[in-house]
Design a protein around this motif. Structure first.
Motif, PDB file in Angstrom:
ATOM      1  N   ASN A  85       0.814  -1.214   0.000  1.00 14.02           N
ATOM      2  CA  ASN A  85       0.000   0.000   0.000  1.00 14.02           C
ATOM      3  C   ASN A  85       0.848   1.266   0.000  1.00 14.02           C
ATOM      4  N   HIS A  86       2.175   1.108  -0.071  1.00 16.46           N
ATOM      5  CA  HIS A  86       3.050   2.275  -0.013  1.00 16.46           C
ATOM      6  C   HIS A  86       4.127   2.156  -1.097  1.00 16.46           C
ATOM      7  N   HIS A  87       3.869   2.723  -2.248  1.00 14.70           N
ATOM      8  CA  HIS A  87       4.813   2.689  -3.359  1.00 14.70           C
ATOM      9  C   HIS A  87       5.711   3.919  -3.293  1.00 14.70           C
ATOM     10  N   HIS A  88       7.002   3.709  -3.443  1.00 16.40           N
ATOM     11  CA  HIS A  88       7.953   4.824  -3.400  1.00 16.40           C
ATOM     12  C   HIS A  88       9.245   4.409  -4.098  1.00 16.40           C
ATOM     13  N   HIS A  89      10.153   5.363  -4.211  1.00 14.38           N
ATOM     14  CA  HIS A  89      11.473   5.140  -4.782  1.00 14.38           C
ATOM     15  C   HIS A  89      12.508   5.680  -3.806  1.00 14.38           C
ATOM     16  N   HIS A  90      13.782   5.654  -4.187  1.00 11.76           N
ATOM     17  CA  HIS A  90      14.861   6.137  -3.329  1.00 11.76           C
ATOM     18  C   HIS A  90      15.833   6.983  -4.137  1.00 11.76           C
ATOM     19  N   ILE A  91      16.551   7.848  -3.401  1.00 13.65           N
ATOM     20  CA  ILE A  91      17.707   8.531  -3.968  1.00 13.65           C
ATOM     21  C   ILE A  91      18.877   8.251  -3.043  1.00 13.65           C
ATOM     22  N   LYS A  98      24.052   7.882   1.762  1.00 11.06           N
ATOM     23  CA  LYS A  98      22.793   8.051   2.480  1.00 11.06           C
ATOM     24  C   LYS A  98      21.646   7.807   1.500  1.00 11.06           C
ATOM     25  N   ILE A  99      20.628   7.076   1.956  1.00  9.40           N
ATOM     26  CA  ILE A  99      19.479   6.753   1.121  1.00  9.40           C
ATOM     27  C   ILE A  99      18.252   7.460   1.678  1.00  9.40           C
ATOM     28  N   THR A 100      17.544   8.167   0.800  1.00  5.03           N
ATOM     29  CA  THR A 100      16.345   8.909   1.179  1.00  5.03           C
ATOM     30  C   THR A 100      15.171   8.425   0.334  1.00  5.03           C
ATOM     31  N   THR A 101      14.006   8.390   0.947  1.00  4.08           N
ATOM     32  CA  THR A 101      12.794   7.962   0.250  1.00  4.08           C
ATOM     33  C   THR A 101      12.268   9.080  -0.634  1.00  4.08           C
ATOM     34  N   VAL A 102      11.827   8.722  -1.842  1.00  8.05           N
ATOM     35  CA  VAL A 102      11.159   9.636  -2.762  1.00  8.05           C
ATOM     36  C   VAL A 102       9.716   9.144  -2.855  1.00  8.05           C
ATOM     37  N   GLU A 103       8.790   9.911  -2.305  1.00  9.49           N
ATOM     38  CA  GLU A 103       7.405   9.460  -2.197  1.00  9.49           C
ATOM     39  C   GLU A 103       6.632   9.535  -3.512  1.00  9.49           C
ATOM     40  N   TYR A 104       6.901  10.530  -4.330  1.00 13.21           N
ATOM     41  CA  TYR A 104       6.124  10.726  -5.552  1.00 13.21           C
ATOM     42  C   TYR A 104       6.592   9.784  -6.652  1.00 13.21           C
ATOM     43  N   CYS A 105       5.663   9.225  -7.390  1.00  9.38           N
ATOM     44  CA  CYS A 105       6.009   8.361  -8.514  1.00  9.38           C
ATOM     45  C   CYS A 105       5.173   8.752  -9.726  1.00  9.38           C
ATOM     46  N   PHE A 106       5.828   9.284 -10.735  1.00  6.91           N
ATOM     47  CA  PHE A 106       5.133   9.698 -11.958  1.00  6.91           C
ATOM     48  C   PHE A 106       4.900   8.523 -12.903  1.00  6.91           C
ATOM     49  N   LEU A 107       5.471   7.358 -12.601  1.00  9.23           N
ATOM     50  CA  LEU A 107       5.366   6.215 -13.508  1.00  9.23           C
ATOM     51  C   LEU A 107       4.059   5.436 -13.367  1.00  9.23           C
ATOM     52  N   LYS A 108       3.246   5.779 -12.389  1.00 13.18           N
ATOM     53  CA  LYS A 108       1.968   5.080 -12.221  1.00 13.18           C
ATOM     54  C   LYS A 108       1.084   5.262 -13.448  1.00 13.18           C
ATOM     55  N   GLU A 109       1.124   6.454 -14.042  1.00 13.35           N
ATOM     56  CA  GLU A 109       0.338   6.699 -15.253  1.00 13.35           C
ATOM     57  C   GLU A 109       0.824   5.817 -16.402  1.00 13.35           C
ATOM     58  N   MET A 110       2.149   5.631 -16.497  1.00 14.48           N
ATOM     59  CA  MET A 110       2.699   4.789 -17.556  1.00 14.48           C
ATOM     60  C   MET A 110       2.309   3.323 -17.330  1.00 14.48           C
ATOM     61  N   GLU A 111       2.338   2.868 -16.074  1.00 15.02           N
ATOM     62  CA  GLU A 111       1.907   1.496 -15.779  1.00 15.02           C
ATOM     63  C   GLU A 111       0.457   1.296 -16.199  1.00 15.02           C
TER      64      GLU A 111
END
Length: 138
Positions: A85-91, A98-111
């Motif tokens: 229920n929690h989709h995210h990416h990292h930088i 250091k790894i930080t969470t990137v909450e926004y995902c623009f690829l959902k529209e492409m999926e």
């Protein structure tokens, strides 16, 4: 999307895995602390298991899709709890790692577009790399 409200016992039960003390400890650590974490990191944070047992548990969790493996191209496997229920990416900072969470995902529209074209079980992975603010200021 909401957060996975299951506890470690329920996750293990749903995966049809035995509820051992070590599995529960590892899973609770991963559910309570957002990773990703290396096997070494996980081993350091739990008190009741040797390295080989932690490794085997993580591999079993990966087989049952309880954890997700994250690859940053540095030959260190890192894992995090796979909360569906929690989709995210990292930088990852190229300098300090250091790894930080990137909450926004623009690829959902492409999926969705690919699903509309007839593809099934569409997924993606995406990781970002850069230099964090702390390292830039050094």
């Amino acid at each position: 999307m909401g957060k996975d409200n299951r506890n470690s016992t329920q996750v293990l039960k749903d995966a049809k895995l035995s509820n051992t003390k070590i599995r529960k400890s590892i899973l609770e650590f991963l559910m309570q602390n957002h990773g990703p974490f290396s096997i070494d990191d996980i081993h350091k944070h739990i008190s009741n298991g040797d390295y080989a047992t932690v490794y085997r548990c993580i591999k079993k969790f990966e087989e049952h899709e309880i954890v997700k493996k994250c690859d940053f191209g540095d030959n260190i496997s890192r894992y995090e709890y796979k909360d569906c229920n929690h989709h995210h990416h990292h930088i990852m900072c190229r300098s300090c790692q250091k790894i930080t969470t990137v909450e926004y995902c623009f690829l959902k529209e492409m999926e969705k577009m690919l699903t509309d074209q007839g593809y099934k079980d569409v997924s993606h992975t995406l990781e970002f790399f850069g230099i964090c603010q702390d390292c830039q200021n050094e």
